[in-house]
Design a protein around this motif. Structure first.
Motif, PDB file in Angstrom:
ATOM      1  N   ASP A  15      27.190   6.714  -6.626  1.00 46.47           N
ATOM      2  CA  ASP A  15      26.309   7.748  -6.102  1.00 46.47           C
ATOM      3  C   ASP A  15      25.189   7.973  -7.113  1.00 46.47           C
ATOM      4  O   ASP A  15      25.460   8.154  -8.302  1.00 46.47           O
ATOM      5  CB  ASP A  15      27.056   9.065  -5.876  1.00 46.47           C
ATOM      6  N   LEU A  16      23.978   7.930  -6.620  1.00 43.72           N
ATOM      7  CA  LEU A  16      22.854   8.199  -7.513  1.00 43.72           C
ATOM      8  C   LEU A  16      22.677   9.708  -7.608  1.00 43.72           C
ATOM      9  O   LEU A  16      22.458  10.382  -6.600  1.00 43.72           O
ATOM     10  CB  LEU A  16      21.571   7.560  -6.960  1.00 43.72           C
ATOM     11  N   LYS A  17      22.796  10.233  -8.807  1.00 42.17           N
ATOM     12  CA  LYS A  17      22.631  11.663  -9.026  1.00 42.17           C
ATOM     13  C   LYS A  17      21.144  11.910  -9.241  1.00 42.17           C
ATOM     14  O   LYS A  17      20.583  11.448 -10.233  1.00 42.17           O
ATOM     15  CB  LYS A  17      23.416  12.125 -10.244  1.00 42.17           C
ATOM     16  N   MET A  18      20.528  12.620  -8.326  1.00 43.84           N
ATOM     17  CA  MET A  18      19.097  12.888  -8.449  1.00 43.84           C
ATOM     18  C   MET A  18      18.900  14.139  -9.305  1.00 43.84           C
ATOM     19  O   MET A  18      19.486  15.178  -9.049  1.00 43.84           O
ATOM     20  CB  MET A  18      18.462  13.078  -7.074  1.00 43.84           C
ATOM     21  N   MET A  19      18.086  13.990 -10.345  1.00 47.74           N
ATOM     22  CA  MET A  19      17.803  15.096 -11.250  1.00 47.74           C
ATOM     23  C   MET A  19      16.610  15.871 -10.699  1.00 47.74           C
ATOM     24  O   MET A  19      15.517  15.825 -11.234  1.00 47.74           O
ATOM     25  CB  MET A  19      17.454  14.562 -12.641  1.00 47.74           C
ATOM     26  N   CYS A  20      16.837  16.573  -9.593  1.00 49.70           N
ATOM     27  CA  CYS A  20      15.741  17.307  -8.990  1.00 49.70           C
ATOM     28  C   CYS A  20      16.298  18.471  -8.176  1.00 49.70           C
ATOM     29  O   CYS A  20      17.493  18.604  -7.981  1.00 49.70           O
ATOM     30  CB  CYS A  20      14.893  16.391  -8.118  1.00 49.70           C
ATOM     31  N   SER A  21      15.402  19.285  -7.673  1.00 51.60           N
ATOM     32  CA  SER A  21      15.811  20.457  -6.903  1.00 51.60           C
ATOM     33  C   SER A  21      16.317  20.025  -5.534  1.00 51.60           C
ATOM     34  O   SER A  21      16.108  18.901  -5.106  1.00 51.60           O
ATOM     35  CB  SER A  21      14.616  21.398  -6.737  1.00 51.60           C
ATOM     36  N   CYS A  23      12.971   3.350  -4.054  1.00 53.79           N
ATOM     37  CA  CYS A  23      12.766   4.343  -2.993  1.00 53.79           C
ATOM     38  C   CYS A  23      11.295   4.712  -2.898  1.00 53.79           C
ATOM     39  O   CYS A  23      10.551   4.645  -3.880  1.00 53.79           O
ATOM     40  CB  CYS A  23      13.567   5.609  -3.291  1.00 53.79           C
ATOM     41  N   VAL A  24      10.895   5.136  -1.710  1.00 49.41           N
ATOM     42  CA  VAL A  24       9.539   5.622  -1.496  1.00 49.41           C
ATOM     43  C   VAL A  24       9.355   6.869  -2.358  1.00 49.41           C
ATOM     44  O   VAL A  24      10.249   7.702  -2.468  1.00 49.41           O
ATOM     45  CB  VAL A  24       9.324   5.946   0.000  1.00 49.41           C
ATOM     46  N   SER A  25       8.206   6.982  -2.967  1.00 45.84           N
ATOM     47  CA  SER A  25       7.920   8.103  -3.859  1.00 45.84           C
ATOM     48  C   SER A  25       7.831   9.417  -3.097  1.00 45.84           C
ATOM     49  O   SER A  25       7.285   9.477  -1.993  1.00 45.84           O
ATOM     50  CB  SER A  25       6.597   7.852  -4.585  1.00 45.84           C
ATOM     51  N   SER A  26       8.363  10.475  -3.712  1.00 48.35           N
ATOM     52  CA  SER A  26       8.256  11.810  -3.106  1.00 48.35           C
ATOM     53  C   SER A  26       7.202  12.649  -3.820  1.00 48.35           C
ATOM     54  O   SER A  26       7.115  13.853  -3.615  1.00 48.35           O
ATOM     55  CB  SER A  26       9.615  12.519  -3.137  1.00 48.35           C
ATOM     56  N   LEU A  45       0.822  -1.200   0.000  1.00 45.32           N
ATOM     57  CA  LEU A  45       0.000   0.000   0.000  1.00 45.32           C
ATOM     58  C   LEU A  45       0.864   1.261   0.000  1.00 45.32           C
ATOM     59  O   LEU A  45       0.385   2.340  -0.289  1.00 45.32           O
ATOM     60  CB  LEU A  45      -0.924   0.005   1.225  1.00 45.32           C
ATOM     61  N   LEU A  46       2.132   1.113   0.326  1.00 42.43           N
ATOM     62  CA  LEU A  46       3.078   2.227   0.343  1.00 42.43           C
ATOM     63  C   LEU A  46       3.533   2.490  -1.089  1.00 42.43           C
ATOM     64  O   LEU A  46       3.931   1.574  -1.794  1.00 42.43           O
ATOM     65  CB  LEU A  46       4.266   1.874   1.243  1.00 42.43           C
ATOM     66  N   ARG A  47       3.453   3.741  -1.526  1.00 46.06           N
ATOM     67  CA  ARG A  47       3.795   4.074  -2.902  1.00 46.06           C
ATOM     68  C   ARG A  47       5.313   4.227  -3.064  1.00 46.06           C
ATOM     69  O   ARG A  47       5.953   4.947  -2.314  1.00 46.06           O
ATOM     70  CB  ARG A  47       3.124   5.369  -3.331  1.00 46.06           C
ATOM     71  N   TYR A  48       5.842   3.539  -4.068  1.00 41.61           N
ATOM     72  CA  TYR A  48       7.275   3.579  -4.383  1.00 41.61           C
ATOM     73  C   TYR A  48       7.480   4.126  -5.781  1.00 41.61           C
ATOM     74  O   TYR A  48       6.607   4.025  -6.643  1.00 41.61           O
ATOM     75  CB  TYR A  48       7.887   2.172  -4.324  1.00 41.61           C
ATOM     76  N   ASP A  49       8.673   4.693  -6.012  1.00 44.78           N
ATOM     77  CA  ASP A  49       9.104   5.057  -7.357  1.00 44.78           C
ATOM     78  C   ASP A  49       9.495   3.772  -8.064  1.00 44.78           C
ATOM     79  O   ASP A  49       9.748   2.752  -7.419  1.00 44.78           O
ATOM     80  CB  ASP A  49      10.308   6.001  -7.294  1.00 44.78           C
ATOM     81  N   PRO A  50       9.616   3.814  -9.399  1.00 44.01           N
ATOM     82  CA  PRO A  50      10.087   2.612 -10.114  1.00 44.01           C
ATOM     83  C   PRO A  50      11.491   2.225  -9.648  1.00 44.01           C
ATOM     84  O   PRO A  50      12.283   3.085  -9.251  1.00 44.01           O
ATOM     85  CB  PRO A  50      10.100   3.059 -11.587  1.00 44.01           C
ATOM     86  N   PRO A  51      11.831   0.924  -9.718  1.00 45.09           N
ATOM     87  CA  PRO A  51      13.161   0.486  -9.285  1.00 45.09           C
ATOM     88  C   PRO A  51      14.271   1.115 -10.135  1.00 45.09           C
ATOM     89  O   PRO A  51      14.070   1.422 -11.299  1.00 45.09           O
ATOM     90  CB  PRO A  51      13.134  -1.027  -9.483  1.00 45.09           C
ATOM     91  N   THR A  52      15.423   1.290  -9.508  1.00 40.73           N
ATOM     92  CA  THR A  52      16.595   1.840 -10.169  1.00 40.73           C
ATOM     93  C   THR A  52      17.721   0.832 -10.072  1.00 40.73           C
ATOM     94  O   THR A  52      17.962   0.271  -9.002  1.00 40.73           O
ATOM     95  CB  THR A  52      17.047   3.141  -9.459  1.00 40.73           C
TER      96      THR A  52
END
Length: 164
Positions: free
Chosen positions: A25-31, A60-63, A6-13
């Motif tokens: 290191d995972l480079k996050m393309m976000c602010s 990861c859990v979705s933001s 029931l917990l929402r996750y982002d797609p696997p990486t």
């Protein structure tokens, strides 16, 4: 069986190949704000990691903030899973406990995205409730063990009296 959370996750990486020695290191393309929110979510609701073949994957859990319809869908999905997994309506039920924990974690995720402080308070409440439940379980098991010991002592005394 693969149970849907029931917990929402982002797609696997894909994180790394087994042949590599260190995690990349995972480079996050976000602010920065979104990155900070994701880091907080990862701290309170840790990512799931698994290996398939030569690769390590991370989910990861979705933001992504929840909408009103997401909350309605969560309620419907909770009801569907309670019924399909045949959770007991009353009493102790591990299935119901697991599903409600997932649902509460999803609510914590949703609240944390909008207000980190409220999310952290909910995490504190969740953890305290879990500690209290664990304490009750320990007392229950201790009480059962005590009762069994007393019963065995009584049986032993009865046998000694019959011998005399």
């Amino acid at each position: 069986a693969n149970k849907k959370s029931l917990l929402r996750y982002d797609p696997p990486t894909k994180v790394l190949s087994k042949s590599q020695n260190k995690l990349k290191d995972l480079k996050m393309m976000c602010s920065n704000d979104k990155k900070q929110t994701q880091e907080i979510l990862n701290a309170i609701l840790p990512p799931i990691e698994w290996t398939t073949g030569d690769y390590l994957y991370k989910k990861c859990v979705s933001s992504t903030p929840a909408t009103e319809s997401d909350i309605e869908i969560l309620q419907e999905e909770l009801d569907i899973q309670l019924q399909s997994r045949e959770a007991k309506e009353t009493g102790l039920c591990p299935v119901r406990e697991e599903l409600y924990a997932q649902c509460f974690d999803e609510l914590i995720r949703q609240v944390t995205i909008n207000c980190v402080e409220r999310g952290m308070l909910l995490v504190r409440l969740r953890d305290e409730i879990n500690c209290t439940i664990d304490a009750y379980l320990t007392m229950y098991e201790s009480g059962i063990a005590f009762g069994i010991r007393k019963d065995l002592m009584t049986d032993h005394k009865r046998q000694r009296i019959k011998v005399i």
